[in-house]
Design a protein around this motif. Structure first.
Motif, mmCIF file in Angstrom:
data_model
loop_
_atom_site.group_PDB
_atom_site.id
_atom_site.type_symbol
_atom_site.label_atom_id
_atom_site.label_comp_id
_atom_site.label_asym_id
_atom_site.label_seq_id
_atom_site.Cartn_x
_atom_site.Cartn_y
_atom_site.Cartn_z
ATOM 1 N N VAL A 1 -4.375 -2.593 -8.715
ATOM 2 C CA VAL A 1 -5.267 -2.804 -7.562
ATOM 3 C C VAL A 1 -6.155 -4.012 -7.857
ATOM 4 O O VAL A 1 -6.730 -4.117 -8.945
ATOM 5 N N PHE A 2 -6.243 -4.909 -6.875
ATOM 6 C CA PHE A 2 -7.039 -6.130 -7.047
ATOM 7 C C PHE A 2 -7.627 -6.525 -5.698
ATOM 8 O O PHE A 2 -7.260 -5.973 -4.649
ATOM 9 N N ARG A 3 -8.547 -7.500 -5.719
ATOM 10 C CA ARG A 3 -9.211 -7.920 -4.481
ATOM 11 C C ARG A 3 -8.316 -8.857 -3.665
ATOM 12 O O ARG A 3 -7.645 -9.725 -4.230
ATOM 13 N N ASP A 4 -8.366 -8.687 -2.341
ATOM 14 C CA ASP A 4 -7.643 -9.587 -1.443
ATOM 15 C C ASP A 4 -8.278 -10.980 -1.517
ATOM 16 O O ASP A 4 -9.501 -11.121 -1.571
ATOM 17 N N LEU A 5 -7.449 -11.998 -1.504
ATOM 18 C CA LEU A 5 -7.918 -13.384 -1.602
ATOM 19 C C LEU A 5 -8.717 -13.810 -0.366
ATOM 20 O O LEU A 5 -9.616 -14.645 -0.451
ATOM 21 N N TYR A 6 -8.385 -13.258 0.789
ATOM 22 C CA TYR A 6 -9.054 -13.608 2.051
ATOM 23 C C TYR A 6 -9.609 -12.331 2.675
ATOM 24 O O TYR A 6 -9.048 -11.804 3.652
ATOM 25 N N ILE B 1 -9.365 -4.588 -0.695
ATOM 26 C CA ILE B 1 -8.560 -4.565 -1.917
ATOM 27 C C ILE B 1 -7.120 -4.190 -1.574
ATOM 28 O O ILE B 1 -6.837 -3.657 -0.489
ATOM 29 N N LEU B 2 -6.221 -4.516 -2.483
ATOM 30 C CA LEU B 2 -4.802 -4.256 -2.288
ATOM 31 C C LEU B 2 -4.279 -3.437 -3.458
ATOM 32 O O LEU B 2 -4.559 -3.777 -4.622
ATOM 33 N N ALA B 3 -3.530 -2.390 -3.154
ATOM 34 C CA ALA B 3 -2.830 -1.615 -4.186
ATOM 35 C C ALA B 3 -1.350 -1.922 -4.048
ATOM 36 O O ALA B 3 -0.788 -1.819 -2.943
ATOM 37 N N ALA C 1 4.151 -6.267 12.733
ATOM 38 C CA ALA C 1 3.009 -5.415 12.397
ATOM 39 C C ALA C 1 1.997 -6.141 11.514
ATOM 40 O O ALA C 1 1.027 -5.541 11.045
ATOM 41 N N GLY C 2 2.239 -7.437 11.264
ATOM 42 C CA GLY C 2 1.257 -8.219 10.515
ATOM 43 C C GLY C 2 1.573 -8.405 9.046
ATOM 44 O O GLY C 2 0.764 -8.977 8.316
ATOM 45 N N GLN C 3 2.745 -7.932 8.576
ATOM 46 C CA GLN C 3 3.071 -8.146 7.153
ATOM 47 C C GLN C 3 3.403 -9.617 6.922
ATOM 48 O O GLN C 3 4.242 -10.198 7.619
ATOM 49 N N SER C 4 2.728 -10.215 5.958
ATOM 50 C CA SER C 4 2.960 -11.637 5.650
ATOM 51 C C SER C 4 3.399 -11.836 4.200
ATOM 52 O O SER C 4 3.973 -12.864 3.865
ATOM 53 N N VAL C 5 3.111 -10.864 3.341
ATOM 54 C CA VAL C 5 3.570 -10.922 1.946
ATOM 55 C C VAL C 5 4.583 -9.792 1.778
ATOM 56 O O VAL C 5 4.254 -8.614 2.007
ATOM 57 N N PHE C 6 5.797 -10.182 1.382
ATOM 58 C CA PHE C 6 6.876 -9.199 1.384
ATOM 59 C C PHE C 6 7.103 -8.594 -0.006
ATOM 60 O O PHE C 6 8.195 -8.649 -0.563
ATOM 61 N N LEU D 1 5.535 -4.825 -1.112
ATOM 62 C CA LEU D 1 4.750 -3.702 -0.591
ATOM 63 C C LEU D 1 3.309 -3.721 -1.091
ATOM 64 O O LEU D 1 3.057 -3.890 -2.290
ATOM 65 N N HIS D 2 2.356 -3.548 -0.161
ATOM 66 C CA HIS D 2 0.947 -3.455 -0.543
ATOM 67 C C HIS D 2 0.206 -2.568 0.452
ATOM 68 O O HIS D 2 0.470 -2.587 1.651
ATOM 69 N N LEU D 3 -0.732 -1.822 -0.097
ATOM 70 C CA LEU D 3 -1.612 -0.967 0.694
ATOM 71 C C LEU D 3 -2.982 -1.635 0.740
ATOM 72 O O LEU D 3 -3.583 -1.884 -0.311
#
Ligand code: AMP
Length: 110
Positions: free
Chosen positions: A27-32, A39-41, A88-93, A95-97
């Motif tokens: 888990v880390f912080r979203d860049l934008y 945050i993203l898991a 649905a807005g996925q831009s990085v392929f 998987l991330h929560l």
């Protein structure tokens, strides 16, 4: 996957701070950030999206990891979302929560 930015992050290549990590999830912080806490898991293993995941334990681990990171950051209310597919807005392929919090969030999201 060698050209996947989230694979590189999971492998520690971009030296991001992990708010939580275990053998399967980081888990880390979203860049934008779209909220004071964003945050993203992600799983360490590469999956294009949630559609490719058959392991229910891994899905649970993603949610639990994000929840633990939110607790560590001291936020009480938050939204979790998995954008799946471009429409649905996925831009990085990989998987991330997403977990967003720290501000009021309208519903429905639009
Ligand atoms: P999505 O649009 O659901 O695929 O979300 C992708 C998220 O990844 C966006 O919120 C981006 O801001 C975020 N993002 C893209 N590249 C990075 C990066 N290098 N580090 C952290 N977050 C990123």
């Amino acid at each position: 996957m060698s050209n996947c930015i989230f694979c590189k992050i999971a492998q520690g290549e971009s030296h991001k701070e992990f708010l939580f990590e275990d053998d399967r999830v980081v888990v880390f912080r979203d860049l934008y950030p779209q909220a004071p806490v964003h945050i993203l898991a992600i799983p360490r293993a590469h999956f294009h999206s949630i559609k490719e995941v058959e392991d229910e334990t891994l899905v649970g681990r993603l949610f639990t990891a994000a929840k633990k990171a939110a607790e560590k950051l001291g936020i009480k209310d938050y939204r979790m979302v998995i954008n799946t597919g471009p429409q649905a807005g996925q831009s990085v392929f990989h998987l991330h929560l997403h977990l967003l919090g720290g501000r009021y969030m309208a519903w429905p999201p639009g």
